[in-house]
Scaffold this motif. Structure first.
Motif, short mmCIF file in Angstrom:
data_model
loop_
_atom_site.label_atom_id
_atom_site.label_comp_id
_atom_site.label_asym_id
_atom_site.label_seq_id
_atom_site.Cartn_x
_atom_site.Cartn_y
_atom_site.Cartn_z
N SER A 25 0.84 -1.19 0.00
CA SER A 25 0.00 0.00 0.00
C SER A 25 0.88 1.24 0.00
N GLY A 26 0.30 2.37 -0.40
CA GLY A 26 1.04 3.62 -0.41
C GLY A 26 1.91 3.81 -1.63
N LEU A 27 1.74 2.97 -2.64
CA LEU A 27 2.51 3.12 -3.87
C LEU A 27 1.64 2.70 -5.06
N THR A 28 2.08 3.10 -6.26
CA THR A 28 1.38 2.66 -7.47
C THR A 28 1.94 1.29 -7.81
N PHE A 29 1.20 0.28 -7.43
CA PHE A 29 1.74 -1.08 -7.37
C PHE A 29 2.30 -1.55 -8.71
N SER A 30 1.61 -1.26 -9.79
CA SER A 30 2.05 -1.75 -11.10
C SER A 30 3.35 -1.11 -11.56
N ASN A 31 3.77 -0.04 -10.90
CA ASN A 31 5.04 0.62 -11.23
C ASN A 31 6.24 -0.03 -10.55
N TYR A 32 5.98 -1.08 -9.80
CA TYR A 32 7.05 -1.73 -9.04
C TYR A 32 7.20 -3.19 -9.42
N ARG A 33 8.44 -3.58 -9.66
CA ARG A 33 8.75 -5.00 -9.74
C ARG A 33 8.75 -5.54 -8.31
N THR A 69 6.25 -20.64 -7.69
CA THR A 69 5.69 -19.77 -8.72
C THR A 69 5.35 -18.42 -8.12
N ILE A 70 5.88 -17.37 -8.72
CA ILE A 70 5.57 -16.02 -8.29
C ILE A 70 4.48 -15.46 -9.20
N SER A 71 3.57 -14.70 -8.61
CA SER A 71 2.50 -14.08 -9.38
C SER A 71 2.10 -12.78 -8.70
N ARG A 72 1.25 -12.02 -9.36
CA ARG A 72 0.77 -10.77 -8.79
C ARG A 72 -0.62 -10.47 -9.31
N ASP A 73 -1.34 -9.67 -8.54
CA ASP A 73 -2.65 -9.18 -8.93
C ASP A 73 -2.62 -7.68 -8.72
N ASN A 74 -2.43 -6.93 -9.78
CA ASN A 74 -2.29 -5.48 -9.64
C ASN A 74 -3.58 -4.81 -9.19
N ALA A 75 -4.70 -5.44 -9.45
CA ALA A 75 -5.98 -4.87 -8.99
C ALA A 75 -6.10 -4.96 -7.47
N LYS A 76 -5.38 -5.90 -6.87
CA LYS A 76 -5.44 -6.07 -5.42
C LYS A 76 -4.18 -5.58 -4.73
N ASN A 77 -3.24 -5.02 -5.49
CA ASN A 77 -1.96 -4.58 -4.91
C ASN A 77 -1.31 -5.72 -4.13
N ALA A 78 -1.28 -6.89 -4.75
CA ALA A 78 -0.77 -8.06 -4.04
C ALA A 78 0.14 -8.90 -4.93
N ALA A 79 1.11 -9.51 -4.28
CA ALA A 79 2.00 -10.48 -4.93
C ALA A 79 1.93 -11.78 -4.13
N VAL A 93 13.08 -17.20 6.89
CA VAL A 93 12.13 -16.09 6.89
C VAL A 93 12.05 -15.58 5.46
N TYR A 94 10.84 -15.45 4.95
CA TYR A 94 10.62 -15.01 3.58
C TYR A 94 10.18 -13.55 3.59
N TYR A 95 10.84 -12.77 2.74
CA TYR A 95 10.59 -11.34 2.66
C TYR A 95 10.08 -10.96 1.28
N CYS A 96 9.13 -10.04 1.25
CA CYS A 96 8.65 -9.46 0.01
C CYS A 96 9.31 -8.10 -0.17
N ALA A 97 9.68 -7.77 -1.39
CA ALA A 97 10.37 -6.52 -1.65
C ALA A 97 9.86 -5.90 -2.95
N ALA A 98 9.97 -4.57 -3.02
CA ALA A 98 9.51 -3.84 -4.19
C ALA A 98 10.60 -2.88 -4.67
N VAL A 99 10.75 -2.81 -5.99
CA VAL A 99 11.70 -1.87 -6.59
C VAL A 99 11.03 -1.16 -7.75
N ASP A 100 11.28 0.15 -7.85
CA ASP A 100 10.72 0.95 -8.93
C ASP A 100 11.12 0.34 -10.28
#
Length: 126
Positions: A25-33, A69-79, A93-100
Motif C-alpha cells: 500500500s502507499g505506492l502505485t503497485f504496477s510501477n514496481y517490480r 511460482t511467483i504471481s501478482r494481482d495489480n488490482a489487489k496490490n498483491a503479490a 524467513v521469507y521477505y517481500c520486496a519492491a523496486v521501482d
C-alpha cells in the motif's frame, strides 16, 4: 507511507505446499517490480523469485525453479509465492520486496530494492 506486509508462512512437512501473500500500500503497485527473498539463520538474504510490474516476466533462483511460482494481482496490490514440493532447506524467513520498475537493476540484488516487508517464517520439517 509505503507498507509491505507478508502473510501465509507456517510449519509444513517436506513435500507439502504453502502460499505466501504480500500486500502493498502507499505506492502505485504496477510501477514496481516485486520479489521474494529468504534468509535462514546465519545466512545472507537470498533471492528467490521476481516478477515484472505487468506480471509477464518472472525470474527464479535455480534452487526453486519448477517448485515455486511467483504471481501478482495489480488490482489487489498483491503479490504471491506458491511454494510446492517444499524441502527442509527451504526453511527461512521469507521477505517481500519492491523496486521501482524504472531502475535498471538485477532482480537478485537485495540492496537495490526500495521497500521491504517484515518477513514471514516458513518452516519445513523432514
Amino acid at each position: 507511507q509505503v507498507q509491505v506486509v507478508e502473510s501465509g508462512g507456517g510449519l509444513v512437512q517436506a513435500g507439502g505446499s504453502l502460499r505466501l501473500s504480500c500486500a502493498a500500500s502507499g505506492l502505485t503497485f504496477s510501477n514496481y517490480r516485486m520479489a521474494w527473498f529468504r534468509q535462514a539463520p546465519g545466512d545472507e538474504r537470498q533471492f528467490v523469485a521476481a516478477i515484472s510490474g505487468s506480471g509477464y516476466a518472472t525470474h527464479y533462483a535455480d534452487s526453486v525453479k519448477g517448485r515455486f511460482t511467483i504471481s501478482r494481482d495489480n488490482a489487489k496490490n498483491a503479490a504471491y509465492l506458491q511454494m510446492n514440493s517444499l524441502k527442509p532447506e527451504d526453511t527461512a524467513v521469507y521477505y517481500c520486496a519492491a523496486v521501482d520498475r524504472t531502475k535498471i537493476v538485477l532482480p537478485t540484488l537485495a540492496d537495490k530494492y526500495d521497500y521491504w516487508g517484515q518477513g514471514t517464517q516458513v518452516t519445513v520439517s523432514s
